[in-house]
Design a protein around this motif. Structure first.
Motif, PDB file in Angstrom:
ATOM      1  N   CYS B  38     -31.015  38.009 -17.620  1.00 16.01           N
ATOM      2  CA  CYS B  38     -30.383  37.694 -16.335  1.00 16.01           C
ATOM      3  C   CYS B  38     -29.198  36.740 -16.457  1.00 16.01           C
ATOM      4  CB  CYS B  38     -31.412  37.082 -15.387  1.00 16.01           C
ATOM      5  SG  CYS B  38     -31.873  35.387 -15.810  1.00 16.01           S
ATOM      6  N   ALA B  39     -29.190  35.892 -17.428  1.00 23.73           N
ATOM      7  CA  ALA B  39     -28.135  34.874 -17.611  1.00 23.73           C
ATOM      8  C   ALA B  39     -28.121  33.848 -16.488  1.00 23.73           C
ATOM      9  CB  ALA B  39     -26.760  35.526 -17.755  1.00 23.73           C
ATOM     10  N   SER B  40     -29.162  33.800 -15.703  1.00 23.15           N
ATOM     11  CA  SER B  40     -29.177  32.913 -14.535  1.00 23.15           C
ATOM     12  C   SER B  40     -30.336  31.932 -14.534  1.00 23.15           C
ATOM     13  CB  SER B  40     -29.262  33.753 -13.251  1.00 23.15           C
ATOM     14  OG  SER B  40     -28.234  34.683 -13.198  1.00 23.15           O
ATOM     15  N   ASN B  42     -33.471  32.755 -14.603  1.00 23.30           N
ATOM     16  CA  ASN B  42     -34.594  33.300 -13.839  1.00 23.30           C
ATOM     17  C   ASN B  42     -35.658  33.985 -14.691  1.00 23.30           C
ATOM     18  OD1 ASN B  42     -33.756  32.571 -11.253  1.00 23.30           O
ATOM     19  ND2 ASN B  42     -32.362  34.328 -11.122  1.00 23.30           N
ATOM     20  N   ARG B  61     -31.288  21.380 -15.979  1.00 20.58           N
ATOM     21  CA  ARG B  61     -31.236  21.282 -14.521  1.00 20.58           C
ATOM     22  C   ARG B  61     -32.490  21.940 -13.924  1.00 20.58           C
ATOM     23  NH1 ARG B  61     -25.947  22.322 -15.924  1.00 20.58           N
ATOM     24  NH2 ARG B  61     -26.153  24.509 -15.388  1.00 20.58           N
ATOM     25  N   ARG B  62     -32.531  21.854 -12.602  1.00 19.91           N
ATOM     26  CA  ARG B  62     -33.772  22.211 -11.896  1.00 19.91           C
ATOM     27  C   ARG B  62     -34.294  23.609 -12.236  1.00 19.91           C
ATOM     28  NH1 ARG B  62     -34.540  24.373  -6.628  1.00 19.91           N
ATOM     29  NH2 ARG B  62     -32.291  24.421  -6.413  1.00 19.91           N
ATOM     30  N   ARG B  63     -33.388  24.598 -12.198  1.00 17.22           N
ATOM     31  CA  ARG B  63     -33.847  25.980 -12.388  1.00 17.22           C
ATOM     32  C   ARG B  63     -34.509  26.150 -13.755  1.00 17.22           C
ATOM     33  NH1 ARG B  63     -29.507  28.062 -12.018  1.00 17.22           N
ATOM     34  NH2 ARG B  63     -29.385  28.289  -9.795  1.00 17.22           N
ATOM     35  N   ARG B  65     -35.889  23.793 -15.670  1.00 16.65           N
ATOM     36  CA  ARG B  65     -37.165  23.064 -15.740  1.00 16.65           C
ATOM     37  C   ARG B  65     -38.260  23.875 -15.065  1.00 16.65           C
ATOM     38  NH1 ARG B  65     -33.915  18.533 -14.077  1.00 16.65           N
ATOM     39  NH2 ARG B  65     -34.731  18.804 -11.980  1.00 16.65           N
ATOM     40  N   CYS B  80     -29.370  30.442 -22.024  1.00 18.22           N
ATOM     41  CA  CYS B  80     -28.282  30.652 -21.057  1.00 18.22           C
ATOM     42  C   CYS B  80     -27.973  29.391 -20.260  1.00 18.22           C
ATOM     43  CB  CYS B  80     -28.604  31.820 -20.117  1.00 18.22           C
ATOM     44  SG  CYS B  80     -29.940  31.515 -18.940  1.00 18.22           S
ATOM     45  N   GLN B  81     -28.937  28.480 -20.174  1.00 14.82           N
ATOM     46  CA  GLN B  81     -28.766  27.275 -19.355  1.00 14.82           C
ATOM     47  C   GLN B  81     -28.375  26.053 -20.185  1.00 14.82           C
ATOM     48  OE1 GLN B  81     -29.328  27.443 -15.748  1.00 14.82           O
ATOM     49  NE2 GLN B  81     -29.054  29.528 -16.491  1.00 14.82           N
ATOM     50  N   LYS B 104     -40.313  34.554  -9.342  1.00 18.53           N
ATOM     51  CA  LYS B 104     -39.617  34.799  -8.080  1.00 18.53           C
ATOM     52  C   LYS B 104     -38.998  36.194  -8.075  1.00 18.53           C
ATOM     53  CE  LYS B 104     -37.068  31.066  -8.185  1.00 18.53           C
ATOM     54  NZ  LYS B 104     -36.020  30.111  -7.921  1.00 18.53           N
ATOM     55  N   VAL B 105     -38.532  36.629  -9.270  1.00 18.37           N
ATOM     56  CA  VAL B 105     -37.888  37.934  -9.347  1.00 18.37           C
ATOM     57  C   VAL B 105     -38.870  39.018  -8.917  1.00 18.37           C
ATOM     58  CG1 VAL B 105     -36.808  39.600 -10.892  1.00 18.37           C
ATOM     59  CG2 VAL B 105     -36.428  37.156 -11.231  1.00 18.37           C
TER      60      VAL B 105
END
Ligand code: FES
Lengths: 244, 120
Positions: B38-40, B42, B61-63, B65, B80-81, B104-105
């Motif tokens: 996803c590179a996001s 997720n 960052r939050r996502r 973690r 990716c993060q 979530k996905v």
């Protein structure tokens, strides 16, 4: 006749086509990174930005429709990119609207194209035209390399300012955080697809031309925000009478 | 010059002093083999174990973690993060897939398709 560039030379030429035209150096971006803007300015930015990035999956869909079934890597990239924009988590335009609302504007105002500048509407039209009419490698060069790949360099300077100076929460500013990293990867994969599928000197030349045009378009769009909302030309009180 | 070592694929990539580079972007550009999707932040497909140089990795960052959960405490990062500004060594399982179960996905997709079923 021009010769086919090697992949490393072509990549360097693509990167050079953006240099000197980076949107991160446009007046509005600089003022943002320097903490000189207000929430009202961010609201106006969001009302414009929506009309540039809102149809991004649509642009990619047109490119997809021009991509042959043999270019599986390009098709996978386009599909994944569209999916990430629209479905994988919160829709990206909804993240943009969340930020806009935190700046004091409304979903209705953001979605009303009358609130965008003429330059923003021009950028949107350019994106549609390129994605519908150009070879898929050329359109990928224009939209992904010329436009999207610039995003991390812009937002990495703007995001900390939003949190630290303006007090936005991570959730309100998630639109920026998300794109810092996702567009790194989209940009890199965009480069790969262009390098792989622009296989003639003519296609390479067209890619370079449209990367340059794309970078110029994004720069002009960003500069127009400054000229329109931050430092507008004084209105002419008594315009000169038209010549007979 | 700082070096990223991709120990699973036995590759090394150098980058310029003073630069801060995205780990997954470097891996993709140089065919180093980290799986990704996803590179996001997720899906978790691109999780890597930082074997050395964790101090040279950006603060998560939050996502990231939230996506990694306890894996973060075990030394994992999402490529990716993660931005890197010095020598780092990372490893991964070449067969690994996303951390999607219950994510979530999938929740979102389930909602979309269940809503369709409800509508007949
Ligand atoms: S590729 Fe999905 S979390 Fe990084």
């Amino acid at each position: 006749m021009a010769e086919l560039l090697s992949k490393p030379a072509f990549r360097e030429a693509l990167e050079d086509a953006i240099k000197g035209r980076e949107a991160k150096n446009a007046s509005f971006s600089q003022a943002w990174a320097n903490g000189e803007l207000s929430r009202e300015h961010f609201a106006r930015w969001a009302e414009n930005h929506y009309h540039y990035v809102g149809p991004f999956a649509d642009y990619l869909g047109y490119i997809y429709s021009n991509t042959p079934d043999t270019a599986t890597d390009a098709k996978d990239f386009l599909l994944q990119n569209m999916y990430e924009e629209e479905l994988s988590d919160v829709r990206h335009t909804d993240l943009l609207i969340r930020f806009a609302e935190a700046c004091g504007t409304t979903r209705e105002r953001v979605m009303d194209v009358d609130n965008a500048t003429a330059v923003t509407r021009g950028l949107q039209g350019w994106c549609y035209a390129i994605s519908m009419r150009e070879h898929f490698a050329v359109a990928t060069a224009a939209l992904v390399v010329g436009l999207e790949s610039q995003v991390p360099s812009i937002y990495r300077r703007q995001y900390p300012v939003l949190i630290e100076k303006y007090g936005f929460t991570e959730e309100e500013a998630e639109f920026f955080d998300l794109h810092i990293t996702s567009d790194e990867i989209h940009g890199e994969r965009g480069y790969q697809i262009v390098l792989e599928h622009a296989t003639t000197p003519e296609l390479q030349a067209r890619c370079l031309q449209l990367v340059r045009h794309g970078a110029e378009a994004r720069f002009s769009y960003t500069k127009a925000l400054y000229d329109t909302y931050v430092s507008p030309e004084p209105a002419v009180a008594n315009p000169a009478p038209a010549l007979a | 010059m700082p070096t990223i070592r991709f120990s699973t694929s036995d590759r090394e990539v150098e980058f310029a002093d003073g630069d801060e580079v995205n780990l997954l972007r470097v891996a993709i550009r140089n065919d180093c083999g980290i799986p990704f999707k996803c590179a996001s932040g997720n899906c978790g497909t691109d999780r890597v174990r930082v074997e050395a140089g964790a101090d040279h990795c950006s603060t998560p960052r939050r996502r990231e973690r939230e996506r990694l959960g306890e894996l973060f405490d075990q030394g994992y990062r999402l490529a990716c993060q993660t931005y890197v500004n010095g020598d780092v060594t990372v490893a991964w399982d070449p067969e690994q897939i996303g951390l999607d179960a219950g994510s979530k996905v999938y929740d979102k997709l389930r909602q979309v398709w269940l809503a369709k079923d409800d509508g007949g």
